[in-house]
Design a protein around this motif. Structure first.
Motif, PDB file in Angstrom:
ATOM      1  N   VAL A  80       0.875  -1.179   0.000  1.00 43.31           N
ATOM      2  CA  VAL A  80       0.000   0.000   0.000  1.00 43.31           C
ATOM      3  C   VAL A  80       0.905   1.219   0.000  1.00 43.31           C
ATOM      4  O   VAL A  80       1.806   1.320   0.824  1.00 43.31           O
ATOM      5  N   TYR A  81       0.680   2.130  -0.936  1.00 45.58           N
ATOM      6  CA  TYR A  81       1.536   3.303  -1.059  1.00 45.58           C
ATOM      7  C   TYR A  81       0.876   4.527  -0.426  1.00 45.58           C
ATOM      8  O   TYR A  81      -0.310   4.542  -0.154  1.00 45.58           O
ATOM      9  N   GLN A  82       1.707   5.561  -0.240  1.00 45.02           N
ATOM     10  CA  GLN A  82       1.203   6.784   0.389  1.00 45.02           C
ATOM     11  C   GLN A  82       0.103   7.415  -0.458  1.00 45.02           C
ATOM     12  O   GLN A  82      -0.921   7.817   0.047  1.00 45.02           O
ATOM     13  N   HIS A  83       0.341   7.513  -1.744  1.00 42.58           N
ATOM     14  CA  HIS A  83      -0.716   7.928  -2.662  1.00 42.58           C
ATOM     15  C   HIS A  83      -0.394   7.450  -4.061  1.00 42.58           C
ATOM     16  O   HIS A  83       0.706   6.959  -4.324  1.00 42.58           O
ATOM     17  N   ASP A  84      -1.370   7.562  -4.964  1.00 37.67           N
ATOM     18  CA  ASP A  84      -1.201   7.153  -6.358  1.00 37.67           C
ATOM     19  C   ASP A  84      -0.968   5.664  -6.546  1.00 37.67           C
ATOM     20  O   ASP A  84      -0.474   5.247  -7.585  1.00 37.67           O
ATOM     21  N   GLY A  85      -1.331   4.856  -5.571  1.00 38.90           N
ATOM     22  CA  GLY A  85      -1.188   3.416  -5.727  1.00 38.90           C
ATOM     23  C   GLY A  85      -2.349   2.798  -6.498  1.00 38.90           C
ATOM     24  O   GLY A  85      -2.358   1.605  -6.746  1.00 38.90           O
ATOM     25  N   LEU A  86      -3.332   3.616  -6.875  1.00 41.96           N
ATOM     26  CA  LEU A  86      -4.432   3.116  -7.707  1.00 41.96           C
ATOM     27  C   LEU A  86      -4.176   3.569  -9.130  1.00 41.96           C
ATOM     28  O   LEU A  86      -3.632   4.639  -9.359  1.00 41.96           O
ATOM     29  N   ASP A 150      -5.638 -13.917  -2.439  1.00 44.30           N
ATOM     30  CA  ASP A 150      -4.814 -14.786  -1.610  1.00 44.30           C
ATOM     31  C   ASP A 150      -3.500 -14.143  -1.206  1.00 44.30           C
ATOM     32  O   ASP A 150      -2.480 -14.805  -1.155  1.00 44.30           O
ATOM     33  N   SER A 151      -3.518 -12.846  -0.928  1.00 42.44           N
ATOM     34  CA  SER A 151      -2.275 -12.221  -0.489  1.00 42.44           C
ATOM     35  C   SER A 151      -1.897 -12.746   0.895  1.00 42.44           C
ATOM     36  O   SER A 151      -2.751 -13.168   1.662  1.00 42.44           O
ATOM     37  N   ASP A 152      -0.613 -12.735   1.209  1.00 46.29           N
ATOM     38  CA  ASP A 152      -0.151 -13.225   2.503  1.00 46.29           C
ATOM     39  C   ASP A 152       0.464 -12.109   3.336  1.00 46.29           C
ATOM     40  O   ASP A 152       0.247 -12.007   4.528  1.00 46.29           O
ATOM     41  N   ILE A 153       1.284 -11.299   2.666  1.00 45.58           N
ATOM     42  CA  ILE A 153       2.060 -10.292   3.387  1.00 45.58           C
ATOM     43  C   ILE A 153       1.720  -8.913   2.835  1.00 45.58           C
ATOM     44  O   ILE A 153       1.683  -8.722   1.621  1.00 45.58           O
ATOM     45  N   LEU A 154       1.445  -7.973   3.723  1.00 47.13           N
ATOM     46  CA  LEU A 154       1.171  -6.612   3.297  1.00 47.13           C
ATOM     47  C   LEU A 154       2.315  -5.702   3.724  1.00 47.13           C
ATOM     48  O   LEU A 154       2.717  -5.717   4.878  1.00 47.13           O
ATOM     49  N   LEU A 155       2.802  -4.914   2.777  1.00 51.89           N
ATOM     50  CA  LEU A 155       3.793  -3.900   3.104  1.00 51.89           C
ATOM     51  C   LEU A 155       3.094  -2.559   2.991  1.00 51.89           C
ATOM     52  O   LEU A 155       2.377  -2.314   2.035  1.00 51.89           O
ATOM     53  N   ARG A 184      -3.462 -10.937   8.090  1.00 59.22           N
ATOM     54  CA  ARG A 184      -2.323 -10.934   7.190  1.00 59.22           C
ATOM     55  C   ARG A 184      -1.075 -10.608   8.003  1.00 59.22           C
ATOM     56  O   ARG A 184      -1.167 -10.024   9.079  1.00 59.22           O
ATOM     57  N   THR A 185       0.067 -10.959   7.444  1.00 61.08           N
ATOM     58  CA  THR A 185       1.336 -10.531   8.033  1.00 61.08           C
ATOM     59  C   THR A 185       1.608  -9.125   7.502  1.00 61.08           C
ATOM     60  O   THR A 185       1.511  -8.903   6.301  1.00 61.08           O
ATOM     61  N   VAL A 186       1.899  -8.187   8.414  1.00 63.30           N
ATOM     62  CA  VAL A 186       2.007  -6.806   7.966  1.00 63.30           C
ATOM     63  C   VAL A 186       3.338  -6.176   8.382  1.00 63.30           C
ATOM     64  O   VAL A 186       3.756  -6.303   9.530  1.00 63.30           O
ATOM     65  N   VAL A 187       3.981  -5.502   7.447  1.00 62.66           N
ATOM     66  CA  VAL A 187       5.112  -4.635   7.782  1.00 62.66           C
ATOM     67  C   VAL A 187       4.687  -3.223   7.416  1.00 62.66           C
ATOM     68  O   VAL A 187       4.382  -2.934   6.263  1.00 62.66           O
ATOM     69  N   PHE A 188       4.601  -2.379   8.420  1.00 61.16           N
ATOM     70  CA  PHE A 188       4.030  -1.046   8.271  1.00 61.16           C
ATOM     71  C   PHE A 188       5.132  -0.037   8.560  1.00 61.16           C
ATOM     72  O   PHE A 188       5.798  -0.109   9.591  1.00 61.16           O
ATOM     73  N   VAL A 189       5.328   0.878   7.647  1.00 62.96           N
ATOM     74  CA  VAL A 189       6.387   1.858   7.819  1.00 62.96           C
ATOM     75  C   VAL A 189       5.773   3.234   8.023  1.00 62.96           C
ATOM     76  O   VAL A 189       4.822   3.591   7.338  1.00 62.96           O
TER      77      VAL A 189
END
Lengths: 255, 271
Positions: A80-86, A150-155, A184-189
Motif C-alpha cells: 500500500v503506497y502513500q498515494h497514487d497506488g491506484l 490470496d495475499s499473505d504479506i502486506l507492506l 495478514r502478516t504486515v510490515v508497516f512503515v
C-alpha cells in the motif's frame, strides 16, 4: 497458484532479512539489518524521513535487490503506497479486481469483489474513478486491493501520511478491523510515532542513515487502541526518548 | 458511510461551471460579426484594390458558384482522404515506436538526435523528393503529411512514456503485469490522455500541411483550389476555400475533443 479456497489465516507466510545492507552508489542507507516477521504479526518500522524506510520496503517486496545480505520471502506480497497506488484509468471496481487477478472463476470473482466493496463501505462507488474520491476513500480502496484474494504479506509505505489527522485516526481503526476479518502478516512503515504504537504488535525504531534497528518494543494490549490508552502513551514515551524528543522536567524548568 | 462519503456520492462526480447558451454563443458571435464588419469596411473604403481584396459579397457569390459546379465538394473529399490516410499511417507507426522508445532508455539515447533533426525539417523541404519519388496524385501529398506528423508524434509519445510515475510500475510489479500485458494494461492507458492531446496537435499540423502539399503534384484538393484561384487571380474563390479549410479544421478538432471526454482518460485532464 490460487487453489480455489480463500485463505482465512496466513500462517504459512515467511519474511526475514539476514544481514541486509544497501547503498545507493556512495550513500549507505541500510546497515546489517536483521528482521524476522512472524506470520500474522503486525510490525511497524518507525523512523525519521529519509532514513531508508522505503528502501527497506522495496527490498522486502523484491522490487529492489539489497547490496548485500539475503531476504527470505514466502507468500504473495502486496504494497500500500502513500498515494497514487491506484491506477487512475480504472474504476474502483476495476482497481479492486487487480487484487483478484488469480481468481479465474467468474462468479467467485464477482462475489469476492462485492464482499470487498462492502467491507470498505464503498457501495455505490464501484464505477467511480480514483480522482472522483476523497483521499480517505482512495486509501480504503487500496487496502481492499491488497487484502483481496490470496495475499499473505502486506507492506505499507506510510499509507495514511497524506491524509488529514481525523481521517488518519479513522483509517487506523479501519485497518485493524480489516485485519481482524482477514488476518495478514504486515510490515508497516511510518514516521508517525502515535500511529506506530496504536497499531503494532512490535515497533522497531530505526536510527538515522545508515539505518539499523536501535530499539524494539512489544505492545501486547488489545487492538483497536486509542491514542490515549495507557499502553500507547507509555510506548510513545519510550520512542520519543529513543529519538531524544521527550521533553524532560529539566527542560521545562529551564524556560 | 460517513458524511464526506455521502457528499461525494450525492454530488455530481464532475462538477461543471454552468455556462448558459447565450454566454457560450454570444461573445464569439460578437467577435465574428465585428471581424466581418472590419472586412466589409476595408473593402468599402478601397484600402486595397478590389482584385487584391475580395469583398464579403464576392466571396458569397463565389461560394454559390463553387457549390453549383460541385468542385468544392470534390476538393473537400480529396483533401480529407489524404489527411486521414497520412494521419493514420503516421500515428499507426509513431504510437508503437514512441511506446517502445519511451520504455527503452538505450534506444531513446540512440534515436533522439535523429528524431529531433527531422522534426525541425519543414515538410515543405521534402516537396521535390515527394514529386520525384511519388510523381503526382494522392501519394506525394500523403507522404508530406506523414513527414510532418510522424516525428513530433513519436517525440511526444516517447516523452509521455518516459515520464510515467514509477509508482505505476511498482504496482504493476506487485500484481504481476509483465511484457505485452504491462504495455497494454499499464503503459498505454497511463499515456492515453497525452496521446489524445498529441493527436490533436498533429492533426492540426497535417491539416495545415495539406494546403501546401496540394499546391504541387495534385490535380484537386483544397490546396490545389487555392493555387488555381491564385493563377486565375480569383481571390474571391481563394477566400472561399480558406473559409472551408478553417471550418473543417475546427470541425474535425471538435470530433477529436470528444475522445478527451472518455471516462477512462478524464483523470489526465482533471488534475
Amino acid at each position: 497458484m490460487f487453489d480455489g479456497v480463500m485463505k482465512d489465516n496466513q500462517l504459512n507466510s515467511r519474511l526475514s532479512l539476514n544481514n541486509v545492507s544497501h547503498s545507493y552508489e556512495d550513500l549507505s542507507v541500510l546497515q546489517n539489518l536483521n528482521l524476522t516477521v512472524k506470520p500474522g504479526e503486525l510490525v511497524v518500522l518507525v523512523g525519521p524521513s529519509g532514513c531508508g524506510k522505503t528502501t527497506l520496503l522495496n527490498i522486502l517486496s523484491g522490487y529492489l535487490k539489497p547490496s548485500s545480505g539475503s531476504v527470505e520471502r514466502v507468500g504473495i506480497i502486496r504494497t500500500v503506497y502513500q498515494h497514487d497506488g491506484l491506477f487512475p484509468w480504472l474504476t474502483v471496481k476495476e482497481n479492486i479486481s487487480m487484487g483478484l487477478r488469480l481468481i479465474e472463476n467468474k462468479s467467485q470473482h464477482e462475489n469476492e469483489l462485492r464482499e470487498l466493496i462492502e467491507l470498505i463501505h464503498l457501495q455505490g462507488f464501484e464505477n467511480h474513478y480514483p480522482h472522483q474520491l476523497s483521499g480517505g476513500m482512495r486509501q480504503r480502496v487500496e487496502l481492499s486491493i491488497v487484502i483481496a484474494g490470496d495475499s499473505d504479506i502486506l507492506l505499507m509505505d506510510e499509507p495514511f501520511s497524506a491524509l488529514d489527522y481525523q481521517t488518519r485516526l479513522r483509517m487506523r481503526v479501519e485497518l485493524v478491523r480489516l485485519l481482524e476479518k482477514r488476518p495478514r502478516t504486515v510490515v508497516f512503515v511510518t514516521h508517525d510515532i502515535e500511529e506506530a504504537v496504536q497499531l503494532a504488535d512490535r515497533v522497531l525504531v530505526l536510527a538515522d542513515r545508515p539505518s539499523y534497528i536501535s530499539r524494539e518494543l512489544q505492545i501486547t494490549s488489545m487492538r483497536p487502541r486509542n491514542p490515549t490508552d495507557d499502553a500507547v502513551v507509555e510506548a510513545s514515551k519510550a520512542i520519543l526518548n529513543e529519538f531524544g524528543l521527550q521533553v524532560t522536567e529539566d527542560d521545562k524548568n529551564k524556560l | 458511510m460517513n458524511k464526506t462519503d455521502q457528499y461525494f456520492l450525492s454530488s455530481n462526480p464532475r462538477p461543471k461551471k454552468e455556462l448558459t447558451l447565450i454566454k457560450a454563443v454570444a461573445s464569439p458571435l460578437a467577435v465574428l460579426v465585428s471581424m466581418l464588419f472590419v472586412w466589409w469596411f476595408v473593402c468599402k473604403f478601397g484600402i486595397f484594390p478590389s482584385y487584391a481584396m475580395p469583398s464579403p459579397e464576392d466571396v458569397l457569390k463565389s461560394f454559390r458558384e463553387e457549390i453549383i459546379v460541385g468542385r468544392l465538394v470534390n476538393d473537400i473529399t480529396a483533401s480529407l482522404w489524404r489527411v486521414v490516410i497520412g494521419f493514420l499511417l503516421s500515428s499507426g507507426l509513431a504510437i508503437p515506436i514512441g511506446l517502445w522508445l519511451g520504455q527503452n532508455a538505450a534506444s531513446r539515447r540512440a534515436f533522439l538526435p535523429m528524431l529531433n533533426f527531422f522534426r525541425f525539417l519543414s515538410p515543405l523541404a521534402w516537396i521535390p523528393f515527394a514529386i520525384l519519388w511519388f510523381h503526382i496524385g494522392d501519394k506525394p501529398a500523403i507522404f508530406l503529411i506523414f513527414m510532418a506528423a510522424f516525428f513530433p508524434l513519436v517525440l511526444a509519445i516517447m516523452s509521455a512514456v518516459a515520464t510515467i510515475p514509477s509508482i505505476y510500475f511498482r504496482v504493476a510489479y506487485d500484481y504481476n503485469y509483465k511484457g505485452f500485458e504491462l504495455l497494454t494494461k499499464v503503459t498505454f492507458p497511463a499515456v492515453l490522455p497525452q496521446i489524445i492531446t498529441a493527436l490533436r496537435v498533429i492533426y492540426g499540423i497535417a491539416w495545415v500541411v495539406i494546403v501546401a502539399a496540394e499546391m504541387v503534384g495534385c490535380q484537386d484538393g483544397l490546396g490545389y483550389g487555392i493555387w488555381e484561384a491564385r493563377n486565375g487571380l480569383r481571390l474571391d474563390s481563394a477566400v472561399c476555400y480558406m473559409i472551408v479549410i478553417g471550418l473543417i479544421g475546427m470541425g474535425i478538432d471538435r470530433i477529436l475533443i470528444q475522445f478527451t471526454k472518455l471516462p477512462n482518460v478524464r483523470w489526465g485532464y482533471e488534475r
